[in-house]
Design a protein around this motif. Structure first.
Motif, short mmCIF file in Angstrom:
data_model
loop_
_atom_site.label_atom_id
_atom_site.label_comp_id
_atom_site.label_asym_id
_atom_site.label_seq_id
_atom_site.Cartn_x
_atom_site.Cartn_y
_atom_site.Cartn_z
N GLN A 159 0.82 -1.22 0.00
CA GLN A 159 0.00 0.00 0.00
C GLN A 159 0.85 1.26 0.00
N ARG A 160 2.13 1.16 0.40
CA ARG A 160 3.04 2.31 0.35
C ARG A 160 3.87 2.32 -0.93
N ASP A 161 3.67 1.32 -1.81
CA ASP A 161 4.44 1.21 -3.06
C ASP A 161 5.94 1.15 -2.80
N ASP A 162 6.32 0.49 -1.70
CA ASP A 162 7.74 0.36 -1.34
C ASP A 162 8.26 -0.97 -1.86
N ILE A 163 8.71 -0.98 -3.13
CA ILE A 163 9.13 -2.23 -3.76
C ILE A 163 10.36 -2.83 -3.08
N THR A 164 11.26 -1.98 -2.62
CA THR A 164 12.49 -2.49 -1.98
C THR A 164 12.17 -3.27 -0.71
N GLN A 165 11.33 -2.68 0.15
CA GLN A 165 10.97 -3.35 1.39
C GLN A 165 10.10 -4.57 1.11
N TYR A 166 9.25 -4.48 0.10
CA TYR A 166 8.39 -5.61 -0.27
C TYR A 166 9.24 -6.82 -0.64
N GLU A 167 10.23 -6.60 -1.52
CA GLU A 167 11.10 -7.71 -1.95
C GLU A 167 11.89 -8.26 -0.76
N LYS A 168 12.28 -7.39 0.16
CA LYS A 168 13.04 -7.82 1.33
C LYS A 168 12.21 -8.72 2.23
N VAL A 169 10.96 -8.28 2.49
CA VAL A 169 10.07 -9.07 3.34
C VAL A 169 9.79 -10.43 2.72
N LEU A 170 9.55 -10.44 1.41
CA LEU A 170 9.25 -11.69 0.72
C LEU A 170 10.44 -12.64 0.75
N LYS A 171 11.63 -12.08 0.60
CA LYS A 171 12.85 -12.91 0.60
C LYS A 171 13.11 -13.50 1.97
N THR B 165 3.52 -9.53 -6.80
CA THR B 165 4.89 -9.07 -7.06
C THR B 165 4.97 -8.38 -8.41
N ARG B 166 4.31 -8.94 -9.39
CA ARG B 166 4.31 -8.33 -10.73
C ARG B 166 3.67 -6.94 -10.69
N ASN B 167 2.58 -6.81 -9.96
CA ASN B 167 1.92 -5.51 -9.84
C ASN B 167 2.85 -4.49 -9.18
N MET B 168 3.56 -4.93 -8.13
CA MET B 168 4.49 -4.05 -7.44
C MET B 168 5.61 -3.60 -8.38
N ARG B 169 6.17 -4.54 -9.11
CA ARG B 169 7.28 -4.22 -10.02
C ARG B 169 6.81 -3.33 -11.18
#
Length: 495
Positions: free
Chosen positions: A325-337, A356-360
């Motif tokens: 919801q914050r469009d923070d792709i870096t943190q999103y990828e980190k949490v998922l990893k 993930t595709r939507n985020m990217r």
């Protein structure tokens, strides 16, 4: 129900009048010996289960005729034998136990005890051999109670058998058994029997799970709507939780995010009411759906879900929806990893790729906004993904007309058409159309410029193809943009 359910014999036929002491000390002493042997065996269960089995099996022998204590002793022995993997002995003694239900114990107590026994072995089956043993338990039960015309136990046992075949993915036998259950839960006119509504809904739940597993969405949707529309029964909330969960997965496969969100929320409420641990998993599905919807509403704002907001079991999903919801792709990828265990659930693993595709995609749109030319490897490096993935996303954006440009695969670059260039091209096209229309009108309608006037032909040819002279040429020259013919300098990314 626990092993200590021996103290609770729920029976409508039970007589609770006081019983006075009998003067026959010999009979009283015999009862005491049987009772002492039973409780002595119970104390040995944890530390020495093998000896406890022998002690329990010795209880029936102390009774002059079949009675409650022998029934209890056999029950405890069977559970221990099954736990220790002595399946053949467990079946042998279970067959003996079934002989007690006809006369030694009351109907209600025997029915409840048998149900508890079957539940116990169902929960403790850990391998194929145990599952084969369970099937024999069910078969023995059905054979025994078929003669007693105990319909409730017949329905309960067949439901458990159908559940076993669902777990084993034995769909042909499951389909046949579910058909039997539906038939047994109907009245003579074919309508649902309200008194058997719970069993009917559980049959629906089993069938819906089968269609969900086999991805037969056509039949699943028809059966789901039928089950949801049943009003003649008040099913157990866990059954409704199962039905709603399968419905949510069905809607997800159709990309009907709103209907999926509603179904998962209802499933969560039902599981929560039933006290089922599946509520945590369904709550994860609800959060996943919220991200796929692109909703800004926090799924933990509702009264039902709020208590689980800080639950460590769903902390990863909570972080994911927050970064989404914050469009923070870096943190999103980190949490998922850092939370790869999320992908252990096949349903989450299957749908998280879309999130993930939507985020990217949103990240790419933001990154390329200032540029008219950029390199694919520049975006790949910024998002920590492969060049092939970047090319796939950019290609999707171009096809979806969210990005106007062309991919140069050989150079690994993307050329973006600027908005100013597009506006200029549209203006030129409009001018050309207007001039052609004017020229056509003059040629066809103008008295001094008819096609048969040879003196006026050359200037009009200039309108259509060659350079124009005189006032018309001056007019056209005055309409050209001041910067026409000049190329806008590219601001390249990652050159």
């Amino acid at each position: 129900m626990s092993d200590d359910d021996d103290f609770m014999q729920a029976s409508d036929e039970e007589n609770y009048d006081f019983e006075y002491e009998d003067d026959d000390e010999q009979e009283e002493g015999g009862d005491v010996d049987v009772e002492n042997k039973y409780y002595n065996a119970k104390q040995m269960k944890v530390d020495n289960p093998e000896e406890a089995i022998d002690e329990f099996l010795g209880v029936p022998a102390l009774e002059p005729e079949k009675g409650d204590w022998g029934f209890k002793g056999l029950k405890q022995a069977i559970k221990l034998e099954f736990t220790l993997g002595r399946y053949s002995k467990a079946i042998e003694h279970y067959t003996e136990l079934l002989t007690y239900v006809k006369s030694a114990v009351t109907r209600n107590y025997s029915e409840k005890s048998i149900n508890n026994m079957l539940d116990f072995i169902e929960k403790n089956a850990e391998d194929d051999q145990a599952n084969q043993c369970i099937e024999k338990f069910y078969s023995k039960t059905l054979e025994s109670f078929q003669a007693t015309n105990n319909e409730r136990l017949w329905l309960a046992t067949n439901t458990k058998l159908a559940r076993l075949w669902l777990a084993q993915k034995d769909y042909p036998r499951l389909t046949e058994k579910v058909g039997e259950l539906h038939g047994a839960c109907q009245l003579d006119d074919g309508s649902d029997d309200p008194s058997k509504g719970t069993y009917s809904m559980e049959a629906y739940a089993l069938e819906i799970q089968m269609y969900a597993d086999t991805r037969n969405n056509k039949r699943l949707k028809r059966l789901y709507n039928r089950a949801i529309g049943v009003r003649s029964a008040v099913p157990h909330p866990k059954i409704m939780g199962i039905i709603r969960e399968c419905g949510g997965k069905m809607f997800m496969s159709e990309e009907n995010w709103k209907a999926a969100q509603s179904a998962f929320f209802e499933s969560f409420r039902s599981y929560d009411e039933a006290g089922s641990m599946q509520r945590i998993q369904v709550l994860k599905y609800l959060v996943l759906t919220t991200m796929l919807m692109g909703s800004d509403i926090n799924p933990f704002d509702s009264q039902e879900t709020k208590p689980y907001k800080n639950d460590p079991r769903i902390a990863a999903m909570t972080e994911l929806v927050d970064t989404y919801q914050r469009d923070d792709i870096t943190q999103y990828e980190k949490v998922l990893k850092q939370n790869q265990d999320l992908l252990a659930d096949p349903f989450i693993a299957e749908n998280i790729d879309e999130v993930t595709r939507n985020m990217r995609t949103k990240a790419v749109v933001k990154l390329v906004a200032p540029y008219t030319r950029f390199r694919l490897d520049f975006i790949a490096k910024r998002l920590s993904i492969t060049i092939a993935e970047v090319q796939d996303i950019v290609g999707f954006l171009i096809m979806d007309k969210k990005l106007r440009g062309k991919i140069n695969q050989d150079a690994g670059t993307v050329e973006i058409e600027s908005r100013a260039d597009q506006d200029r091209m549209h203006a030129v096209a409009e001018w050309t159309t207007a001039i052609r229309s004017l020229a056509g009108f003059v040629l066809n309608e103008g008295e001094g410029f008819r096609a048969d006037d040879p003196g006026m032909a050359p200037p009009m040819m200039g309108v259509m193809g060659g350079p124009m002279t005189g006032e018309a040429g001056a007019f056209m020259s005055s309409q050209r943009p001041a910067n026409a013919g000049k190329r806008k300098g590219n601001r390249g990314a990652g050159k």
